[in-house]
Design an enzyme around this catalytic site. Sequence first.
Site, PDB file in Angstrom:
ATOM      1  N   GLY A 239       0.760  -1.249   0.000  1.00 26.66           N
ATOM      2  CA  GLY A 239       0.000   0.000   0.000  1.00 26.66           C
ATOM      3  C   GLY A 239       0.780   1.283   0.000  1.00 26.66           C
ATOM      4  N   GLU A 275       4.074  -6.647   1.561  1.00 29.66           N
ATOM      5  CA  GLU A 275       3.493  -7.011   0.258  1.00 29.66           C
ATOM      6  C   GLU A 275       3.409  -5.823  -0.685  1.00 29.66           C
ATOM      7  OE1 GLU A 275      -0.372  -8.364   1.470  1.00 29.66           O
ATOM      8  OE2 GLU A 275       0.356 -10.283   2.218  1.00 29.66           O
ATOM      9  N   GLY A 277       3.349  -3.783  -4.059  1.00 31.79           N
ATOM     10  CA  GLY A 277       3.112  -4.060  -5.470  1.00 31.79           C
ATOM     11  C   GLY A 277       3.458  -2.824  -6.282  1.00 31.79           C
ATOM     12  N   ARG A 278       2.613  -1.820  -6.120  1.00 29.08           N
ATOM     13  CA  ARG A 278       2.776  -0.566  -6.864  1.00 29.08           C
ATOM     14  C   ARG A 278       4.163   0.040  -6.679  1.00 29.08           C
ATOM     15  NH1 ARG A 278      -1.616   2.502  -7.932  1.00 29.08           N
ATOM     16  NH2 ARG A 278      -2.774   1.378  -6.340  1.00 29.08           N
ATOM     17  N   ARG A 314      -6.646   2.738 -15.249  1.00 32.44           N
ATOM     18  CA  ARG A 314      -6.570   3.481 -13.985  1.00 32.44           C
ATOM     19  C   ARG A 314      -7.200   4.872 -14.049  1.00 32.44           C
ATOM     20  NH1 ARG A 314      -2.586   4.929 -11.660  1.00 32.44           N
ATOM     21  NH2 ARG A 314      -3.368   4.546  -9.565  1.00 32.44           N
ATOM     22  N   TYR A 318     -10.069   5.000 -11.432  1.00 33.25           N
ATOM     23  CA  TYR A 318      -9.704   5.630 -10.153  1.00 33.25           C
ATOM     24  C   TYR A 318      -9.425   7.120 -10.281  1.00 33.25           C
ATOM     25  CZ  TYR A 318      -8.171   0.726  -9.378  1.00 33.25           C
ATOM     26  OH  TYR A 318      -8.066  -0.641  -9.299  1.00 33.25           O
ATOM     27  N   CYS A 346     -15.245   3.893 -27.353  1.00 37.14           N
ATOM     28  CA  CYS A 346     -16.518   4.616 -27.364  1.00 37.14           C
ATOM     29  C   CYS A 346     -17.100   4.744 -25.960  1.00 37.14           C
ATOM     30  CB  CYS A 346     -17.489   3.916 -28.289  1.00 37.14           C
ATOM     31  SG  CYS A 346     -16.812   3.808 -29.948  1.00 37.14           S
ATOM     32  N   GLU A 347     -16.429   5.508 -25.129  1.00 32.35           N
ATOM     33  CA  GLU A 347     -16.873   5.794 -23.763  1.00 32.35           C
ATOM     34  C   GLU A 347     -16.342   7.174 -23.416  1.00 32.35           C
ATOM     35  OE1 GLU A 347     -18.532   3.938 -21.471  1.00 32.35           O
ATOM     36  OE2 GLU A 347     -18.561   2.040 -22.576  1.00 32.35           O
ATOM     37  N   TYR A 375      -0.724  -2.283 -12.096  1.00 33.30           N
ATOM     38  CA  TYR A 375      -2.161  -2.146 -12.372  1.00 33.30           C
ATOM     39  C   TYR A 375      -2.394  -1.557 -13.760  1.00 33.30           C
ATOM     40  CZ  TYR A 375      -1.869  -2.957  -7.402  1.00 33.30           C
ATOM     41  OH  TYR A 375      -1.554  -3.505  -6.192  1.00 33.30           O
TER      42      TYR A 375
END
Length: 424
Positions: A239, A275, A277-278, A314, A318, A346-347, A375
């Site tokens: 985190g 742990e 990750g990022r 992302r 987010y 198309c969004e 991610y």
Amino acid sequence: MDHFHYRNGQLMAENVPLSQIAAKVGTPVYIYSTATLKRHLRIFSEAFEGLDALVCFAVKANSNQAVLRTLAREGAGADVVSLGELKRALQAGIPADKIVFAGVGKTRDEMAAALTAGIKQFNAESEAELETLNEVAGKLGKIAPVSVRVNPDVDAKTHAKISTGKSENKFGIAWQKAEAVYHRIGELANLRAVGVDLHIGSQLTDLTPFKEAFERVVGLVRELREKGHNIQHIDLGGGLGIPYDPTAETPPPPTAYGAMIREVMGDMDCSIILEPGRLIAGNAGLLLTEMLYEKQGENRTFYILDAAMNDLSRPAMYDAFHAIVPVAEPVENASTLKADFVGPVCESSDVFAKERPTTPMKAGDLVAIKSAGAYGAVMASTYNSRPLVPEVLVDGDRFAVIRKRQSLEELLALDTIPSWLSDD
Ligand SMILES: *Cc1c(COP(=O)(O)O)cnc(C)c1O
């Protein structure tokens, strides 16, 4: 710090010009730097020197086996959340006794495979899961090492979609209930409680919520030990945030995080598991894309890229910030404007950046979306029937495709036409 920098007017990944990779592999393409991956792992690990610490890379951040093998060779373990990730980690050479298994919905098959492999521990997220794990372990004649993931009910003060340590989140067991759960584990013949686990969220840029949560858990471990549970380690989760926007965020360095943990752990005779990750992979990768068109809207300039939200979700998911830079280094004192960097999907949410100050870019220019090593590729989809994009690993002067571009044939071949719709 990363190893993407301009040299002779060209953005490089270590010693390889990004334009060279684009010419060989095409765009969009994810590009990772070996030196950056190693550097991040080393700096993070050094923050815990002297402590009995195991760094388990959170595989969900980047599960490419070449990335995992790079980290495995540097001594990393793995935090996995599915059978697929477990297999990737094992195949990449991460020893089973350095693998922890998290997740709120482990299936019996996943439990059996992890028990057979002999992983370090299961991070259990509910009483129901513990009962099932006990059964599965019994059938295999094994004892499952477990830590209970406790929910310390602290506000991680990060984006709601990556906050996991509040009582309203689906993760973990309320810490007030933990003692009863450990008591129950003691009654189950095929489980052995070895630790306590927590993970309060991702992209935290302040140590305070970590500290609050860790103090709660250290208190809990003391109580559990008094009750006779042999708690040997605390899994502190991941985190720790990274600077996506160096002008806006200054996450604490790993050294400060390590010092805080040392202080909170005090004289607890306990090993720790981390742990990240990022922190390891995020700034070790970028998404290289080509600008297709410029379009003038009313009061807006749109830069339309060949990468989209299905490749890197992302920003859409987010509201994440990613720095976006041209591969050709802008000249000194270049003019600037504000542009919206968007993809072809198309969004309306297919936007990488809105009103972003930038030097002028034109169709055909290569553009790098930075901090996309975590991610990124792992969350890609084939929405709009866009094939999964390739991944490339750079190491010094060399680079290799570590996942090839999915072909349209491969993508289409996944569908089958039922007999009653068949033409013959
Ligand atoms: C996602 C996750 C991590 C990694 O989080 P980062 O923010 O990438 O460090 C670690 N542990 C668990 C249980 C997770 O779900």
